[in-house]
Design a protein around this motif. Sequence first.
Motif, PDB file in Angstrom:
ATOM      1  N   ASP A   1       0.947  -1.201  -0.014  1.00 39.82           N
ATOM      2  CA  ASP A   1      -0.030  -0.052   0.083  1.00 39.82           C
ATOM      3  C   ASP A   1       0.745   1.179   0.077  1.00 39.82           C
ATOM      4  O   ASP A   1       1.468   1.560   0.955  1.00 39.82           O
ATOM      5  N   CYS A   2       0.869   1.998  -0.954  1.00 39.44           N
ATOM      6  CA  CYS A   2       1.592   3.153  -0.928  1.00 39.44           C
ATOM      7  C   CYS A   2       0.722   4.513  -1.043  1.00 39.44           C
ATOM      8  O   CYS A   2       1.173   5.664  -1.258  1.00 39.44           O
ATOM      9  N   SER A   3      -0.458   4.399  -0.463  1.00 37.47           N
ATOM     10  CA  SER A   3      -1.246   5.496  -0.449  1.00 37.47           C
ATOM     11  C   SER A   3      -0.841   6.692   0.458  1.00 37.47           C
ATOM     12  O   SER A   3      -0.665   7.773   0.199  1.00 37.47           O
TER      13      SER A   3
ATOM     14  N   TRP B   1       1.977   8.667  -1.428  1.00 34.72           N
ATOM     15  CA  TRP B   1       1.271   9.110  -2.659  1.00 34.72           C
ATOM     16  C   TRP B   1       0.365  10.653  -1.918  1.00 34.72           C
ATOM     17  O   TRP B   1       0.361  11.689  -2.610  1.00 34.72           O
ATOM     18  N   GLU B   2      -0.163  10.582  -0.668  1.00 34.56           N
ATOM     19  CA  GLU B   2      -0.766  11.473  -0.050  1.00 34.56           C
ATOM     20  C   GLU B   2       0.416  12.652   0.398  1.00 34.56           C
ATOM     21  O   GLU B   2       0.151  13.746   0.232  1.00 34.56           O
TER      22      GLU B   2
END
Length: 88
Positions: free
Chosen positions: A55-57, A60-61
Motif C-alpha cells: 500500500d503506497c497511499s 502518495w498523499e
Amino acid sequence: MKEDAGTAEFFKELDEEAKNNYATCSMSQTFDAVWQCYTLGAQAIHYYRYGEKKDCSGRWEDFKFCLKTKPKSSEEADVSYKQPYIRR
C-alpha cells in the motif's frame, strides 16, 4: 470548554510541526519515495513477505500534500492546510 496549559501547548506544538512539514517538504524526495514504493522489486518483496500488494497511499498523499503547499508562501500554505478543518 476551557483548555489547560498542557493542552494549549500540545496544539501549539502540532501547529508548529505541521508548519515545518510543508516548509521543508521536498517534492523530489516525496516523488522518489512514491516511485520506489511502486517499483517491481519493492512490490515483489512485499508480496513475497506478506502475500499482498504494498500500500503506497500514504506516500502518495505526502506527495500530493507537497504539490499543494510547496508553490505557495508559508502564510498561504498555512491557510490552505487549515481550510478543510475550518469547514467542518
